[in-house]
Scaffold this active site. Structure first.
Site, PDB file in Angstrom:
ATOM      1  CE1 TYR A  90      -6.568   9.244 -12.041  1.00  0.00           C
ATOM      2  CE2 TYR A  90      -6.839  10.738 -13.893  1.00  0.00           C
ATOM      3  CZ  TYR A  90      -6.302   9.585 -13.354  1.00  0.00           C
ATOM      4  OH  TYR A  90      -5.487   8.783 -14.118  1.00  0.00           O
ATOM      5  CB  SER A  92      -3.953  11.267 -16.469  1.00  0.00           C
ATOM      6  OG  SER A  92      -5.139  11.473 -17.211  1.00  0.00           O
ATOM      7  CG  ASP A 124      -1.874   1.128   1.304  1.00  0.00           C
ATOM      8  OD1 ASP A 124      -1.670   2.133   0.595  1.00  0.00           O
ATOM      9  OD2 ASP A 124      -2.847   1.023   2.069  1.00  0.00           O
ATOM     10  CE  LYS A 147      -2.990  10.052 -11.939  1.00  0.00           C
ATOM     11  NZ  LYS A 147      -1.888   9.100 -11.734  1.00  0.00           N
TER      12      LYS A 147
END
Length: 278
Positions: free
Chosen positions: A174, A161, A79, A178
């Site tokens: 997200y 991304s 993790d 990113k």
């Protein structure tokens, strides 16, 4: 092709059959690297149907594929938000494989992308995404980077991304995490060059994975559309008329891991079929 022969790569988030992480592992192994395959442990009952049907066993299945290619492989449940887990993983890699020369930070949460705008997302979703996508990146780079310094250098590749290059509605935390990855990548490139460590970033566009399919599914659900509607629409809109394959993403990672990119650091490479040209 053996341009990575004699090197050890640690790849996070590599336990899904249709994931970019597995494709990266297999490409690096194909090019000669031994691999530490890691991912957060998943309950097999939550595996997608195609993984359950094939008897998929997560990172152990990926490691077996690597061993079948004649390379050494360790499969370690890890993790990235747990510093002790990370140190245990690094220690095992050094003890059993001799060091870590390549780090690929691929572990990430999709943050329920496509489901809701920031004003409607839950605090739990926000904090969990930041914990994995940003804090996890920080912890992993510190643990592995210290070992790379001892070993005389290496290559760190962060998987971002195109959502880290432009804001996208309803992409929750997200996008934020990113984007933050880009700042950290550039900072690290400046700090670690003296230690012969290069740090670069890959920005996948829409790629044919289970994670991307989940995003399409949420878009369809919110819009009340038939399943598959969003995926078909995106494919039609893309410049090349299709999504990327995971193998296409992995090929760029292998380039950045190798000496073919020896004079590149602090760079972000879009692998998105021309969706962005900056």
């Amino acid at each position: 092709m053996t341009r990575l022969a004699g090197r050890v790569a640690l790849v996070t988030g590599a336990g899904r059959y249709r994931g970019i992480g597995r494709a990266i592992v297999l490409r690096l192994a194909e090019e000669g690297a031994d691999i530490v395959v890691t991912a957060r442990q998943r309950d097999p009952s939550t595996f997608p149907p195609h993984e359950q049907e094939m008897g998929w066993n997560g990172i152990e299945s990926v490691a077996e594929e690597v061993r079948g290619m004649g390379r050494r492989a360790l499969a370690i449940d890890c993790d990235v938000t747990d510093k002790d887990d990370l140190q245990r993983t690094v220690d095992a890699a050094v003890a059993e494989l001799g060091g870590i020369h390549i780090l690929v930070n691929n572990a990430a949460l999709p943050s329920e992308a496509g489901a809701a705008p920031i004003l409607e997302m839950t605090d739990e979703n926000w904090y969990e995404t930041v914990d994995v996508n940003l804090h996890g990146l920080y912890h992993t780079i510190r643990a592995v980077g210290r070992e790379m310094v001892k070993g005389g250098g290496g290559s760190i590749i962060n998987i971002s991304s195109t959502a880290g290059r432009i804001g996208i509605p309803n992409y929750g935390a997200y996008c934020a995490t990113k984007w933050a990855m880009h700042g950290l990548t550039q900072q690290l490139a400046l700090e670690l060059a003296k230690d012969n460590i290069r740090v670069n970033i890959v920005c996948p566009g829409s790629t044919d994975t289970d994670m991307m399919d989940g995003t399409f599914g949420r878009y369809d659900e919110v819009a009340g559309a038939e399943p598959g509607t969003s995926k078909a629409a995106i494919r039609r809109a893309l410049l090349m008329g299709r999504q990327a394959t995971v193998e296409e993403q992995a090929a760029v990672v292998a380039f950045l891991a190798s000496d073919d990119s020896s004079y590149m650091t602090g760079q972000a490479l879009n692998v998105d079929g021309g969706s962005r040209m900056d």
